[in-house]
Design a protein around this motif. Structure first.
Motif, mmCIF file in Angstrom:
data_model
loop_
_atom_site.group_PDB
_atom_site.id
_atom_site.type_symbol
_atom_site.label_atom_id
_atom_site.label_comp_id
_atom_site.label_asym_id
_atom_site.label_seq_id
_atom_site.Cartn_x
_atom_site.Cartn_y
_atom_site.Cartn_z
ATOM 1 N N ILE A 248 31.122 47.379 41.950
ATOM 2 C CA ILE A 248 29.849 46.592 43.181
ATOM 3 C C ILE A 248 30.210 46.303 44.036
ATOM 4 O O ILE A 248 30.060 45.822 45.473
ATOM 5 N N THR A 249 31.472 44.793 44.588
ATOM 6 C CA THR A 249 31.787 44.708 45.591
ATOM 7 C C THR A 249 32.352 45.480 46.794
ATOM 8 O O THR A 249 31.678 45.333 47.475
ATOM 9 N N LYS A 250 33.213 46.279 46.638
ATOM 10 C CA LYS A 250 33.521 47.079 47.210
ATOM 11 C C LYS A 250 32.291 47.799 47.741
ATOM 12 O O LYS A 250 32.383 48.191 48.731
ATOM 13 N N GLY A 251 31.355 48.042 46.792
ATOM 14 C CA GLY A 251 30.243 49.576 47.771
ATOM 15 C C GLY A 251 29.456 48.495 48.382
ATOM 16 O O GLY A 251 29.730 49.106 49.631
ATOM 17 N N LEU A 252 29.558 47.226 47.866
ATOM 18 C CA LEU A 252 28.593 46.576 48.914
ATOM 19 C C LEU A 252 29.409 46.189 50.067
ATOM 20 O O LEU A 252 28.264 46.578 51.826
ATOM 21 N N ALA A 253 30.405 46.176 50.091
ATOM 22 C CA ALA A 253 31.077 46.077 51.346
ATOM 23 C C ALA A 253 30.781 46.691 52.275
ATOM 24 O O ALA A 253 30.814 46.905 53.448
ATOM 25 N N GLY B 267 26.804 43.314 59.634
ATOM 26 C CA GLY B 267 27.894 42.108 59.879
ATOM 27 C C GLY B 267 28.041 41.506 58.836
ATOM 28 O O GLY B 267 28.252 39.985 58.901
ATOM 29 N N VAL B 268 27.327 41.762 57.052
ATOM 30 C CA VAL B 268 27.762 40.606 56.035
ATOM 31 C C VAL B 268 29.125 41.650 55.041
ATOM 32 O O VAL B 268 29.237 42.630 54.746
ATOM 33 N N ARG B 269 30.077 40.021 54.738
ATOM 34 C CA ARG B 269 31.066 40.662 53.921
ATOM 35 C C ARG B 269 30.793 40.251 52.438
ATOM 36 O O ARG B 269 30.140 39.523 52.921
ATOM 37 N N CYS B 270 31.709 41.520 52.197
ATOM 38 C CA CYS B 270 31.403 40.957 50.746
ATOM 39 C C CYS B 270 33.085 40.960 49.805
ATOM 40 O O CYS B 270 33.781 41.946 50.335
ATOM 41 N N PHE C 279 39.124 30.309 51.626
ATOM 42 C CA PHE C 279 39.396 31.035 52.883
ATOM 43 C C PHE C 279 38.451 32.915 52.916
ATOM 44 O O PHE C 279 37.974 33.043 54.238
ATOM 45 N N LEU C 280 37.990 33.317 51.508
ATOM 46 C CA LEU C 280 37.625 34.755 52.165
ATOM 47 C C LEU C 280 35.716 34.189 52.785
ATOM 48 O O LEU C 280 35.347 34.796 53.619
ATOM 49 N N ALA C 281 35.240 32.473 52.755
ATOM 50 C CA ALA C 281 33.881 32.718 53.095
ATOM 51 C C ALA C 281 34.381 32.281 54.277
ATOM 52 O O ALA C 281 33.205 31.900 55.203
ATOM 53 N N THR D 83 37.070 42.447 54.838
ATOM 54 C CA THR D 83 35.586 42.494 54.236
ATOM 55 C C THR D 83 35.997 44.362 52.309
ATOM 56 O O THR D 83 36.958 44.763 52.901
ATOM 57 N N GLY D 84 35.915 43.975 51.330
ATOM 58 C CA GLY D 84 35.415 45.138 50.344
ATOM 59 C C GLY D 84 37.524 44.521 49.737
ATOM 60 O O GLY D 84 38.182 45.656 49.393
ATOM 61 N N VAL D 85 37.632 43.559 49.405
ATOM 62 C CA VAL D 85 38.711 43.264 48.920
ATOM 63 C C VAL D 85 38.736 42.251 47.668
ATOM 64 O O VAL D 85 38.017 41.822 46.979
ATOM 65 N N GLU D 86 39.983 42.983 46.908
ATOM 66 C CA GLU D 86 39.651 42.371 45.347
ATOM 67 C C GLU D 86 41.459 41.492 44.995
ATOM 68 O O GLU D 86 41.580 42.396 45.742
ATOM 69 N N LEU D 87 40.981 39.995 45.394
ATOM 70 C CA LEU D 87 42.085 39.130 46.117
ATOM 71 C C LEU D 87 42.836 38.014 44.604
ATOM 72 O O LEU D 87 42.304 37.931 44.018
ATOM 73 N N PRO D 88 44.391 38.663 44.210
ATOM 74 C CA PRO D 88 44.626 38.486 42.959
ATOM 75 C C PRO D 88 44.983 37.304 42.731
ATOM 76 O O PRO D 88 45.392 36.238 44.082
ATOM 77 N N VAL D 89 44.376 36.216 42.241
ATOM 78 C CA VAL D 89 45.023 34.479 42.060
ATOM 79 C C VAL D 89 45.496 34.732 40.939
ATOM 80 O O VAL D 89 44.369 33.737 40.167
ATOM 81 N N ASP D 90 46.537 35.175 40.900
ATOM 82 C CA ASP D 90 47.433 35.129 39.491
ATOM 83 C C ASP D 90 48.598 34.934 39.212
ATOM 84 O O ASP D 90 49.265 35.667 37.864
ATOM 85 N N GLY D 91 49.384 34.084 40.114
ATOM 86 C CA GLY D 91 50.732 33.545 39.559
ATOM 87 C C GLY D 91 51.756 34.572 39.415
ATOM 88 O O GLY D 91 52.581 35.547 38.659
ATOM 89 N N GLY D 92 51.103 35.967 39.670
ATOM 90 C CA GLY D 92 52.123 37.601 39.754
ATOM 91 C C GLY D 92 50.876 38.034 39.013
ATOM 92 O O GLY D 92 52.026 39.041 38.085
#
Ligand SMILES: NC(=O)c1ccc[n+]([C@@H]2O[C@H](COP(=O)([O-])OP(=O)(O)OC[C@H]3O[C@@H](n4cnc5c(N)ncnc54)[C@H](O)[C@@H]3O)[C@@H](O)[C@H]2O)c1
Length: 255
Positions: free
Chosen positions: A167-172, A179-182, A232-234, A242-251
């Motif tokens: 949904i995040t990527k579709g709305l992005a 002018g709206v980022r998701c 950062f993303l905000a 826009t439209g990214v899935e950012l892993p915050v996962d230590g790899g």
């Protein structure tokens, strides 16, 4: 020389800000200059976090993120208190107890799907018109590393987060001309009240060691790790992202 905060002059609605990752995001956003509306169903927890932050920068708003009227109320409260709205962090979410997928009760399945997915629909309905009218705005949505990399026993949760990512990527794509980022953040298991459920209902040293073994950097995520990614993303620093899935996962996703 001191620098202005990354979110100076911005106003954010942060859902689920009464504890855990949402509380961490609220604290980081205020540190970076933002005003924050702490949107949580728990008055006890949300008010406590608001009371611990500078009065002029943080206000608690009691509401259920699955309810459109509560989103409309949150927008109004944000405009009334702070005179604007620039950022929505869809953070509130729930997990089911880790266990065999067919054994998860239907009521739990429904709860996960409703609380984890429906707020994206409701916030798009309530907030996107405001963002589109000002031709700027940011949605940051809490997905999970289990969305791109599901593993056994948390499958319905991972499925709900797969929906958050899609949904995040579709709305992005759909909202970009306005002018709206998701963007989405995909944390690995983080040090919050969710850990016990992720471990099947009992928080043990052995259970934690088992999870940590799957994370190359060798520890759980912290609210700070996730809050820095959300900030950062905000921020304008991510103005072309826009439209990214950012892993915050230590790899974790590398394994
Ligand atoms: N903790 C983790 O390991 C982890 C990992 C990956 C992703 N996430 C995601 O991060 C987000 C935050 O997780 P957390 O661990 O901080 O959770 P948490 O359980 O510590 O806090 C969740 C907050 O959301 C609020 N909330 C729950 N339902 C609500 C509703 N219907 N309306 C308004 N508020 C509601 C709760 O009152 C609480 O303050 C969730 O979306 C979660 O799925 C967490």
């Amino acid at each position: 020389m001191s620098h202005p905060g990354r979110l100076e002059g911005k106003t954010a609605i942060i859902t689920g800000a009464g504890m855990g990752l949402g509380e961490g995001i609220a604290r980081k956003f205020v540190d970076e200059g933002a005003n924050v509306l702490l949107f949580d169903i728990s008055e006890e927890h949300g008010q406590k976090v608001a009371d611990s932050l500078p009065r002029a920068k943080a206000v608690f708003y009691k509401g259920d993120v699955t309810d459109l009227e509560h989103w409309e109320g949150a927008l109004k409260a944000s405009l009334d208190h702070f005179g604007g709205l620039d950022i929505v962090v869809n953070n509130a979410g729930v997990v089911h107890r880790s266990g065999p997928s067919p054994a998860v009760p239907r009521s739990e399945y429904d709860r996960i799907m409703s609380i984890n997915i429906t707020p994206l629909y409701q916030s798009a309905k309530a907030i996107h018109p405001h963002f589109a009218a000002q031709h700027s705005g940011v949605f940051v949505n809490l997905s999970s590393i289990s969305a791109p990399r599901p593993r056994p026993n948390l499958v319905w949760y991972a499925g709900s987060k797969g929906a958050v990512s899609a949904i995040t990527k579709g709305l992005a794509a759909e909202f970009a001309p306005d002018g709206v980022r998701c963007n989405a953040i995909c944390p690995v298991v983080a040090e919050t009240g969710m850990v016990r459920e992720v471990l099947g209902g009992t928080d043990t040293v052995e259970g934690r060691q088992g999870l940590t073994r799957g994370i190359p950097l060798g520890r759980f995520a912290t609210p700070w790790d996730v809050a820095c990614a959300a900030c950062f993303l905000a921020s304008e620093e991510a103005g072309f992202i826009t439209g990214v899935e950012l892993p915050v996962d230590g790899g974790r996703a590398l394994n």
